[in-house]
Scaffold this motif. Sequence first.
Motif, PDB file in Angstrom:
ATOM      1  N   ARG A  22       0.842  -1.204   0.000  1.00 22.27           N
ATOM      2  CA  ARG A  22       0.000   0.000   0.000  1.00 22.27           C
ATOM      3  C   ARG A  22       0.874   1.250   0.000  1.00 22.27           C
ATOM      4  O   ARG A  22       0.633   2.184  -0.760  1.00 22.27           O
ATOM      5  CB  ARG A  22      -0.928  -0.022   1.220  1.00 22.27           C
ATOM      6  CG  ARG A  22      -1.906   1.140   1.231  1.00 22.27           C
ATOM      7  CD  ARG A  22      -2.865   1.064   2.377  1.00 22.27           C
ATOM      8  NE  ARG A  22      -2.132   1.123   3.640  1.00 22.27           N
ATOM      9  CZ  ARG A  22      -2.604   0.648   4.786  1.00 22.27           C
ATOM     10  NH1 ARG A  22      -3.784   0.079   4.833  1.00 22.27           N
ATOM     11  NH2 ARG A  22      -1.892   0.746   5.884  1.00 22.27           N
ATOM     12  N   THR A  23       1.910   1.246   0.840  1.00 21.57           N
ATOM     13  CA  THR A  23       2.830   2.386   0.888  1.00 21.57           C
ATOM     14  C   THR A  23       3.532   2.550  -0.452  1.00 21.57           C
ATOM     15  O   THR A  23       3.658   3.665  -0.969  1.00 21.57           O
ATOM     16  CB  THR A  23       3.873   2.179   2.012  1.00 21.57           C
ATOM     17  OG1 THR A  23       3.186   2.019   3.245  1.00 21.57           O
ATOM     18  CG2 THR A  23       4.824   3.339   2.116  1.00 21.57           C
ATOM     19  N   SER A  24       3.962   1.439  -1.020  1.00 26.27           N
ATOM     20  CA  SER A  24       4.649   1.466  -2.304  1.00 26.27           C
ATOM     21  C   SER A  24       3.711   1.977  -3.398  1.00 26.27           C
ATOM     22  O   SER A  24       4.100   2.794  -4.228  1.00 26.27           O
ATOM     23  CB  SER A  24       5.155   0.065  -2.648  1.00 26.27           C
ATOM     24  OG  SER A  24       5.783   0.062  -3.898  1.00 26.27           O
ATOM     25  N   ALA A  84       3.260   5.648  -2.943  1.00 26.25           N
ATOM     26  CA  ALA A  84       4.465   6.362  -3.369  1.00 26.25           C
ATOM     27  C   ALA A  84       4.536   6.421  -4.889  1.00 26.25           C
ATOM     28  O   ALA A  84       4.873   7.463  -5.466  1.00 26.25           O
ATOM     29  CB  ALA A  84       5.710   5.682  -2.796  1.00 26.25           C
ATOM     30  N   MET A  85       4.214   5.303  -5.534  1.00 22.73           N
ATOM     31  CA  MET A  85       4.241   5.277  -6.997  1.00 22.73           C
ATOM     32  C   MET A  85       3.201   6.241  -7.565  1.00 22.73           C
ATOM     33  O   MET A  85       3.468   6.953  -8.549  1.00 22.73           O
ATOM     34  CB  MET A  85       3.979   3.852  -7.513  1.00 22.73           C
ATOM     35  CG  MET A  85       5.104   2.877  -7.228  1.00 22.73           C
ATOM     36  SD  MET A  85       6.692   3.398  -7.926  1.00 22.73           S
ATOM     37  CE  MET A  85       6.356   3.170  -9.647  1.00 22.73           C
ATOM     38  N   ALA A  86       2.041   6.305  -6.962  1.00 27.14           N
ATOM     39  CA  ALA A  86       0.998   7.233  -7.407  1.00 27.14           C
ATOM     40  C   ALA A  86       1.470   8.674  -7.234  1.00 27.14           C
ATOM     41  O   ALA A  86       1.248   9.521  -8.108  1.00 27.14           O
ATOM     42  CB  ALA A  86      -0.292   6.983  -6.632  1.00 27.14           C
ATOM     43  N   LYS A  87       2.141   8.942  -6.122  1.00 24.50           N
ATOM     44  CA  LYS A  87       2.652  10.307  -5.870  1.00 24.50           C
ATOM     45  C   LYS A  87       3.737  10.658  -6.883  1.00 24.50           C
ATOM     46  O   LYS A  87       3.752  11.783  -7.417  1.00 24.50           O
ATOM     47  CB  LYS A  87       3.205  10.378  -4.436  1.00 24.50           C
ATOM     48  CG  LYS A  87       3.669  11.750  -4.023  1.00 24.50           C
ATOM     49  CD  LYS A  87       2.497  12.703  -3.932  1.00 24.50           C
ATOM     50  CE  LYS A  87       2.950  14.042  -3.382  1.00 24.50           C
ATOM     51  NZ  LYS A  87       1.888  15.018  -3.363  1.00 24.50           N
ATOM     52  N   ILE A  88       4.625   9.717  -7.175  1.00 20.15           N
ATOM     53  CA  ILE A  88       5.680   9.945  -8.165  1.00 20.15           C
ATOM     54  C   ILE A  88       5.048  10.230  -9.521  1.00 20.15           C
ATOM     55  O   ILE A  88       5.449  11.170 -10.235  1.00 20.15           O
ATOM     56  CB  ILE A  88       6.640   8.736  -8.245  1.00 20.15           C
ATOM     57  CG1 ILE A  88       7.484   8.670  -6.966  1.00 20.15           C
ATOM     58  CG2 ILE A  88       7.519   8.794  -9.482  1.00 20.15           C
ATOM     59  CD1 ILE A  88       8.277   7.383  -6.829  1.00 20.15           C
ATOM     60  N   GLU A  89       4.049   9.422  -9.887  1.00 23.35           N
ATOM     61  CA  GLU A  89       3.373   9.627 -11.171  1.00 23.35           C
ATOM     62  C   GLU A  89       2.705  10.994 -11.222  1.00 23.35           C
ATOM     63  O   GLU A  89       2.770  11.704 -12.233  1.00 23.35           O
ATOM     64  CB  GLU A  89       2.339   8.520 -11.386  1.00 23.35           C
ATOM     65  CG  GLU A  89       1.734   8.513 -12.768  1.00 23.35           C
ATOM     66  CD  GLU A  89       0.800   7.336 -12.981  1.00 23.35           C
ATOM     67  OE1 GLU A  89      -0.174   7.520 -13.723  1.00 23.35           O
ATOM     68  OE2 GLU A  89       1.050   6.254 -12.415  1.00 23.35           O
ATOM     69  N   GLN A  90       2.086  11.379 -10.114  1.00 24.40           N
ATOM     70  CA  GLN A  90       1.432  12.690 -10.038  1.00 24.40           C
ATOM     71  C   GLN A  90       2.458  13.808 -10.232  1.00 24.40           C
ATOM     72  O   GLN A  90       2.243  14.742 -10.996  1.00 24.40           O
ATOM     73  CB  GLN A  90       0.708  12.854  -8.706  1.00 24.40           C
ATOM     74  CG  GLN A  90       0.080  14.228  -8.508  1.00 24.40           C
ATOM     75  CD  GLN A  90      -0.369  14.461  -7.069  1.00 24.40           C
ATOM     76  OE1 GLN A  90      -0.358  13.550  -6.251  1.00 24.40           O
ATOM     77  NE2 GLN A  90      -0.761  15.699  -6.784  1.00 24.40           N
ATOM     78  N   LEU A  91       3.593  13.697  -9.525  1.00 24.13           N
ATOM     79  CA  LEU A  91       4.631  14.724  -9.645  1.00 24.13           C
ATOM     80  C   LEU A  91       5.216  14.755 -11.056  1.00 24.13           C
ATOM     81  O   LEU A  91       5.496  15.847 -11.599  1.00 24.13           O
ATOM     82  CB  LEU A  91       5.731  14.479  -8.607  1.00 24.13           C
ATOM     83  CG  LEU A  91       5.316  14.688  -7.145  1.00 24.13           C
ATOM     84  CD1 LEU A  91       6.434  14.255  -6.216  1.00 24.13           C
ATOM     85  CD2 LEU A  91       4.930  16.143  -6.893  1.00 24.13           C
ATOM     86  N   GLU A  92       5.399  13.583 -11.655  1.00 22.06           N
ATOM     87  CA  GLU A  92       5.906  13.544 -13.034  1.00 22.06           C
ATOM     88  C   GLU A  92       4.926  14.214 -13.980  1.00 22.06           C
ATOM     89  O   GLU A  92       5.339  14.981 -14.877  1.00 22.06           O
ATOM     90  CB  GLU A  92       6.147  12.087 -13.473  1.00 22.06           C
ATOM     91  CG  GLU A  92       7.368  11.461 -12.842  1.00 22.06           C
ATOM     92  CD  GLU A  92       7.517   9.977 -13.182  1.00 22.06           C
ATOM     93  OE1 GLU A  92       6.517   9.345 -13.616  1.00 22.06           O
ATOM     94  OE2 GLU A  92       8.622   9.454 -12.992  1.00 22.06           O
ATOM     95  N   ASN A  93       3.635  13.966 -13.785  1.00 24.12           N
ATOM     96  CA  ASN A  93       2.617  14.598 -14.629  1.00 24.12           C
ATOM     97  C   ASN A  93       2.598  16.113 -14.437  1.00 24.12           C
ATOM     98  O   ASN A  93       2.482  16.874 -15.407  1.00 24.12           O
ATOM     99  CB  ASN A  93       1.232  14.013 -14.344  1.00 24.12           C
ATOM    100  CG  ASN A  93       1.101  12.596 -14.847  1.00 24.12           C
ATOM    101  OD1 ASN A  93       1.841  12.173 -15.740  1.00 24.12           O
ATOM    102  ND2 ASN A  93       0.158  11.841 -14.270  1.00 24.12           N
TER     103      ASN A  93
END
Length: 96
Positions: free
Chosen positions: A72-74, A77-86
């Motif tokens: 869940r944490t991973s 984190a991946m969703a947050k990274i994707e959001q920041l990349e977008n």
Amino acid sequence: MAETTILHQEITLLKLRISSLESQRNKLETELSVAVSEKNQSDNTAKKLMDELKRCEVACRTLELEILRERRTSNAAMAKIEQLENELADAFSDDD
């Protein structure tokens, strides 16, 4: 007189038989005591094994929970990274 001798012999044989039966009884009592002791030891071992099994099950479930939390944490984190990349991509595309 002969009758008395026969009676004494029968009494002696009966005493020997009684002694033999008492010896057999003592042997059986000892065997029973050993069997009871072994059963108790076996019961204790079985209880210890069941307790260990329960501890293992709890440890397994704890690990499963930790893995789920890590996923869940991973995923978060991946969703947050994707959001920041977008957001970063959007910021560069707005500059054009």
